[in-house]
Design a protein around this motif. Structure first.
Motif, PDB file in Angstrom:
ATOM      1  N   HIS A   1       0.835  -1.202   0.000  1.00  0.00           N
ATOM      2  CA  HIS A   1       0.000   0.000   0.000  1.00  0.00           C
ATOM      3  C   HIS A   1       0.871   1.254   0.000  1.00  0.00           C
ATOM      4  CE1 HIS A   1      -3.645   2.154   2.077  1.00  0.00           C
ATOM      5  NE2 HIS A   1      -3.353   2.658   0.914  1.00  0.00           N
ATOM      6  N   SER A   2       1.845   1.276   0.910  1.00  0.00           N
ATOM      7  CA  SER A   2       2.717   2.437   1.026  1.00  0.00           C
ATOM      8  C   SER A   2       3.635   2.571  -0.190  1.00  0.00           C
ATOM      9  CB  SER A   2       3.564   2.315   2.299  1.00  0.00           C
ATOM     10  OG  SER A   2       4.390   3.439   2.468  1.00  0.00           O
TER      11      SER A   2
ATOM     12  N   TYR B   1      -5.507   1.234  -9.656  1.00  0.00           N
ATOM     13  CA  TYR B   1      -5.941  -0.158  -9.498  1.00  0.00           C
ATOM     14  C   TYR B   1      -5.231  -0.823  -8.315  1.00  0.00           C
ATOM     15  CZ  TYR B   1      -7.051  -4.995 -10.737  1.00  0.00           C
ATOM     16  OH  TYR B   1      -7.495  -6.295 -10.720  1.00  0.00           O
ATOM     17  N   LEU B   2      -3.917  -0.661  -8.231  1.00  0.00           N
ATOM     18  CA  LEU B   2      -3.157  -1.284  -7.151  1.00  0.00           C
ATOM     19  C   LEU B   2      -3.482  -0.657  -5.802  1.00  0.00           C
ATOM     20  CD1 LEU B   2       0.331  -1.630  -8.888  1.00  0.00           C
ATOM     21  CD2 LEU B   2      -1.319  -3.447  -8.411  1.00  0.00           C
ATOM     22  N   PHE B   3      -3.590   0.682  -5.777  1.00  0.00           N
ATOM     23  CA  PHE B   3      -3.941   1.360  -4.529  1.00  0.00           C
ATOM     24  C   PHE B   3      -5.282   0.865  -4.009  1.00  0.00           C
ATOM     25  CE2 PHE B   3      -6.827   4.752  -3.076  1.00  0.00           C
ATOM     26  CZ  PHE B   3      -6.344   4.911  -1.780  1.00  0.00           C
ATOM     27  N   SER B   4      -6.279   0.752  -4.895  1.00  0.00           N
ATOM     28  CA  SER B   4      -7.614   0.320  -4.479  1.00  0.00           C
ATOM     29  C   SER B   4      -7.598  -1.108  -3.935  1.00  0.00           C
ATOM     30  CB  SER B   4      -8.589   0.416  -5.654  1.00  0.00           C
ATOM     31  OG  SER B   4      -8.690   1.744  -6.123  1.00  0.00           O
TER      32      SER B   4
ATOM     33  N   ALA C   1      -8.337  -4.241   0.729  1.00  0.00           N
ATOM     34  CA  ALA C   1      -7.855  -5.428   1.447  1.00  0.00           C
ATOM     35  C   ALA C   1      -7.507  -5.082   2.889  1.00  0.00           C
ATOM     36  CB  ALA C   1      -6.645  -6.011   0.734  1.00  0.00           C
ATOM     37  N   GLU C   2      -6.927  -3.911   3.117  1.00  0.00           N
ATOM     38  CA  GLU C   2      -6.563  -3.525   4.488  1.00  0.00           C
ATOM     39  C   GLU C   2      -7.799  -3.370   5.364  1.00  0.00           C
ATOM     40  OE1 GLU C   2      -3.641  -0.712   7.055  1.00  0.00           O
ATOM     41  OE2 GLU C   2      -3.326  -1.046   4.932  1.00  0.00           O
TER      42      GLU C   2
ATOM     43  N   GLY D   1     -10.624  -7.168  -2.366  1.00  0.00           N
ATOM     44  CA  GLY D   1      -9.793  -6.061  -2.832  1.00  0.00           C
ATOM     45  C   GLY D   1      -9.715  -6.003  -4.344  1.00  0.00           C
ATOM     46  N   ILE D   2      -9.482  -7.159  -4.972  1.00  0.00           N
ATOM     47  CA  ILE D   2      -9.372  -7.207  -6.438  1.00  0.00           C
ATOM     48  C   ILE D   2     -10.709  -6.893  -7.097  1.00  0.00           C
ATOM     49  CG2 ILE D   2      -8.974  -8.766  -8.393  1.00  0.00           C
ATOM     50  CD1 ILE D   2      -6.900 -10.206  -6.621  1.00  0.00           C
TER      51      ILE D   2
END
Length: 290
Positions: free
Chosen positions: A73-74, A101-104, A109-110, A151-152
């Protein structure tokens, strides 16, 4: 508005967190320090759990997953943010949608891994004799898989609907990363469906996990209060309070950003709010949950 009357945006420029030149070096050093601590803390946690056989339990499995999600995430956000402080023109095209896309994926997920961990803590404290039955390795594995699937799925929906828009108003994104509302602000077509989608999915991905965590900690605190030993209560409250603080900061800042229409929220306030759930909480989690 007819998109044929406008030229399509061919590159995106991130406005950054602050436009004040005198703050750039200080902010660069601050967030570089935060990122280094985040990487070292989360990688250290993953390595420690992986190498210590006595930590191969469902509880530490969730913690390892959280550390991995925080690290990713970071990493999706912070390096590009640091470039903003070091350059005058931070171009992010064409990887903007990939970053979104990756951030979301990792943000959603978090939310759910924190809820799974809260449920795990609830079972461990309130039903310790049944813990190995309720939270088995099998259940832990499928809960973790479910977290990534959510998450995906959520990220795919958001990104797919974003790709349908013709972005032509300006090429400057008023943010330090490619987020939903700043990108929607560039659209020349109606964003009503997207904003409604953000509110609905955010309600599911933020409110539902937050309510699960709240309910879990109500039962946990009730169990702690029944502990006769003052020292035992104090230790239990100390352990829980740090985790509750990190969770409250994460869900509070995320709710401020996504659980209100973009017309109501201020993007400058949103940028400050998003710092907490993109950079601060990933740094705090390994310490608050250990």
């Amino acid at each position: 508005m007819d998109p044929g009357n406008h030229s399509s945006v061919t590159e995106f420029i991130l406005a950054g967190l602050s436009e004040q030149p005198e703050l750039q070096l200080r902010l660069f050093l601050l967030f570089l320090g935060i990122y280094v601590v985040t990487v070292v803390g989360n990688l250290g946690m993953i390595t420690l759990i992986g190498l210590s056989s006595h930590l191969h339990t469902p509880m530490y499995g969730f913690l390892s997953s959280l550390s991995f999600i925080d690290l990713c995430h970071s990493t999706v956000i912070t390096p590009k943010m640091l470039v903003n402080f070091a350059t005058e023109k931070n171009i992010i095209y064409p990887e903007c949608m990939t970053k979104l896309y990756l951030f979301s994926i990792f943000a959603i997920a978090e939310c759910h891994i924190l809820a799974a961990m809260a449920y795990d803590h609830y079972v461990a404290i309130c039903s310790p004799l049944l813990y190995n039955v309720i939270v088995s390795y099998h259940h832990c594995f499928w809960l973790t898989v479910g977290v990534y699937i959510l998450g995906i799925l959520g990220s795919t929906i958001h990104t797919s609907f974003m790709l349908r828009h013709f972005l032509c108003k300006t090429n400057v994104i008023n943010h330090y990363f490619c987020d939903l509302f700043p990108l929607l602000g560039l659209s020349c077509s109606s964003t009503y469906i997207n904003e409604l989608l953000v509110l609905v999915l955010s309600a599911f991905n933020i409110l539902m996990p937050a309510l699960t965590i709240l309910a879990s900690y109500i039962f946990i605190i009730a169990s702690i209060l029944r502990i006769r030993s003052t020292e035992g209560r104090s230790k239990a409250f100390s352990t829980c309070s740090s985790h509750i603080l990190a969770v409250a900061v994460f869900f509070g800042s995320a709710a401020f950003m996504y659980l209100q229409p973009s017309s109501v929220s201020s993007m400058d306030q949103g940028k400050v709010s998003s710092v907490f759930y993109t950079t601060i909480v990933p740094m705090l989690n390994p310490r608050s949950t250990a």
